[in-house]
Motif scaffolding. Structure first.
Motif, PDB file in Angstrom:
ATOM      1  N   ALA A  43      50.872  61.084 156.209  1.00  0.00           N
ATOM      2  CA  ALA A  43      51.119  60.218 157.363  1.00  0.00           C
ATOM      3  C   ALA A  43      49.851  60.049 158.203  1.00  0.00           C
ATOM      4  O   ALA A  43      49.552  58.953 158.677  1.00  0.00           O
ATOM      5  CB  ALA A  43      52.250  60.792 158.220  1.00  0.00           C
ATOM      6  N   THR A  44      49.090  61.126 158.368  1.00  0.00           N
ATOM      7  CA  THR A  44      47.850  61.053 159.130  1.00  0.00           C
ATOM      8  C   THR A  44      46.839  60.145 158.443  1.00  0.00           C
ATOM      9  O   THR A  44      46.183  59.328 159.088  1.00  0.00           O
ATOM     10  CB  THR A  44      47.259  62.466 159.327  1.00  0.00           C
ATOM     11  OG1 THR A  44      48.217  63.275 160.016  1.00  0.00           O
ATOM     12  CG2 THR A  44      45.974  62.423 160.115  1.00  0.00           C
ATOM     13  N   LYS A  45      46.723  60.259 157.129  1.00  0.00           N
ATOM     14  CA  LYS A  45      45.811  59.383 156.374  1.00  0.00           C
ATOM     15  C   LYS A  45      46.229  57.927 156.509  1.00  0.00           C
ATOM     16  O   LYS A  45      45.392  57.044 156.669  1.00  0.00           O
ATOM     17  CB  LYS A  45      45.765  59.781 154.899  1.00  0.00           C
ATOM     18  CG  LYS A  45      44.921  60.988 154.620  1.00  0.00           C
ATOM     19  CD  LYS A  45      44.849  61.238 153.124  1.00  0.00           C
ATOM     20  CE  LYS A  45      43.849  62.312 152.799  1.00  0.00           C
ATOM     21  NZ  LYS A  45      43.701  62.509 151.356  1.00  0.00           N
ATOM     22  N   ALA A  49      44.046  54.946 158.164  1.00  0.00           N
ATOM     23  CA  ALA A  49      43.748  53.726 157.405  1.00  0.00           C
ATOM     24  C   ALA A  49      44.172  52.493 158.199  1.00  0.00           C
ATOM     25  O   ALA A  49      43.430  51.509 158.277  1.00  0.00           O
ATOM     26  CB  ALA A  49      44.442  53.753 156.048  1.00  0.00           C
ATOM     27  N   ARG A  50      45.354  52.550 158.827  1.00  0.00           N
ATOM     28  CA  ARG A  50      45.815  51.427 159.658  1.00  0.00           C
ATOM     29  C   ARG A  50      44.885  51.220 160.855  1.00  0.00           C
ATOM     30  O   ARG A  50      44.569  50.087 161.202  1.00  0.00           O
ATOM     31  CB  ARG A  50      47.244  51.670 160.139  1.00  0.00           C
ATOM     32  CG  ARG A  50      48.298  51.273 159.125  1.00  0.00           C
ATOM     33  CD  ARG A  50      49.687  51.263 159.738  1.00  0.00           C
ATOM     34  NE  ARG A  50      50.159  52.581 160.125  1.00  0.00           N
ATOM     35  CZ  ARG A  50      50.754  53.434 159.309  1.00  0.00           C
ATOM     36  NH1 ARG A  50      50.956  53.107 158.046  1.00  0.00           N
ATOM     37  NH2 ARG A  50      51.178  54.603 159.730  1.00  0.00           N
ATOM     38  N   GLY A 136      41.947  47.479 152.706  1.00  0.00           N
ATOM     39  CA  GLY A 136      42.326  48.528 153.657  1.00  0.00           C
ATOM     40  C   GLY A 136      43.818  48.631 153.839  1.00  0.00           C
ATOM     41  O   GLY A 136      44.364  49.726 153.964  1.00  0.00           O
ATOM     42  N   THR A 137      44.496  47.505 153.814  1.00  0.00           N
ATOM     43  CA  THR A 137      45.952  47.489 153.954  1.00  0.00           C
ATOM     44  C   THR A 137      46.614  48.116 152.735  1.00  0.00           C
ATOM     45  O   THR A 137      47.592  48.828 152.847  1.00  0.00           O
ATOM     46  CB  THR A 137      46.454  46.041 154.138  1.00  0.00           C
ATOM     47  OG1 THR A 137      45.805  45.481 155.284  1.00  0.00           O
ATOM     48  CG2 THR A 137      47.941  45.998 154.342  1.00  0.00           C
ATOM     49  N   GLN A 138      46.063  47.858 151.551  1.00  0.00           N
ATOM     50  CA  GLN A 138      46.638  48.391 150.325  1.00  0.00           C
ATOM     51  C   GLN A 138      46.457  49.894 150.213  1.00  0.00           C
ATOM     52  O   GLN A 138      47.310  50.587 149.677  1.00  0.00           O
ATOM     53  CB  GLN A 138      46.026  47.719 149.101  1.00  0.00           C
ATOM     54  CG  GLN A 138      46.432  46.275 148.967  1.00  0.00           C
ATOM     55  CD  GLN A 138      45.686  45.545 147.879  1.00  0.00           C
ATOM     56  OE1 GLN A 138      44.764  46.086 147.290  1.00  0.00           O
ATOM     57  NE2 GLN A 138      46.078  44.316 147.623  1.00  0.00           N
ATOM     58  N   THR A 139      45.331  50.420 150.713  1.00  0.00           N
ATOM     59  CA  THR A 139      45.109  51.864 150.616  1.00  0.00           C
ATOM     60  C   THR A 139      45.840  52.606 151.718  1.00  0.00           C
ATOM     61  O   THR A 139      46.021  53.797 151.617  1.00  0.00           O
ATOM     62  CB  THR A 139      43.612  52.214 150.673  1.00  0.00           C
ATOM     63  OG1 THR A 139      43.060  51.734 151.898  1.00  0.00           O
ATOM     64  CG2 THR A 139      42.875  51.635 149.492  1.00  0.00           C
ATOM     65  N   GLY A 140      46.208  51.923 152.771  1.00  0.00           N
ATOM     66  CA  GLY A 140      46.892  52.569 153.877  1.00  0.00           C
ATOM     67  C   GLY A 140      48.320  52.616 153.644  1.00  0.00           C
ATOM     68  O   GLY A 140      49.138  53.349 153.614  1.00  0.00           O
TER      69      GLY A 140
END
Length: 140
Positions: A43-45, A49-50, A136-140
């Motif tokens: 959740a922190t990651k 990312a967001r 960035g959206t995909q990795t988050g």
């Protein structure tokens, strides 16, 4: 003798059962804690990312606004160049490398007020920024 033997077996069984129950309880508790820690880390990651995507979105929008202001000469040349240079400096520090490359081209054409080249560089910058934000959206 049979009574003593039965009592010993019964006592040993009770102690064994208690030890086994305690062992399972301890491991279940540890696995639960480990699972909660893993969930918290994930959740922190995702939050980071967001936040990075949102920060970059703001960064890219601020740079694009400064570039428009500079090329359109909406403020004094000195103010426009200062704002553009400052926005570009933030881009260099925090932006994706591909987006920074496109921002450099856009910065040059905005300073020169070369509208046809500026428009082409603006499209390239926006495409690179969108790709970066999508990644960035995909990795988050």
């Amino acid at each position: 003798m049979n009574i003593v033997w039965a009592a010993l077996v019964s006592g040993a069984a009770a102690v064994s059962a208690a030890a086994l129950t305690a062992w399972f309880a301890m491991h279940t508790g540890l696995f639960g804690v480990v699972g909660q820690m893993a969930s918290t880390i994930v959740a922190t990651k995702q939050d980071r990312a967001r936040q990075l995507v949102e920060r970059r979105r703001e960064l890219y929008a601020d740079f694009l606004t400064a570039a428009y202001t500079a090329v359109r000469r909406e403020t004094s040349a000195h103010e426009a160049q200062h704002a553009l240079t400052q926005a570009f400096a933030f881009m260099e520090l925090e932006g994706d490398a591909d987006v920074v490359d496109e921002a450099g081209r856009l910065h040059t054409f905005a300073e020169q007020a070369d509208l046809p080249s500026f428009e082409e560089a603006r499209r390239s910058f926006v495409e690179a920024a969108r790709r970066d934000l999508e990644r960035g959206t995909q990795t988050g």
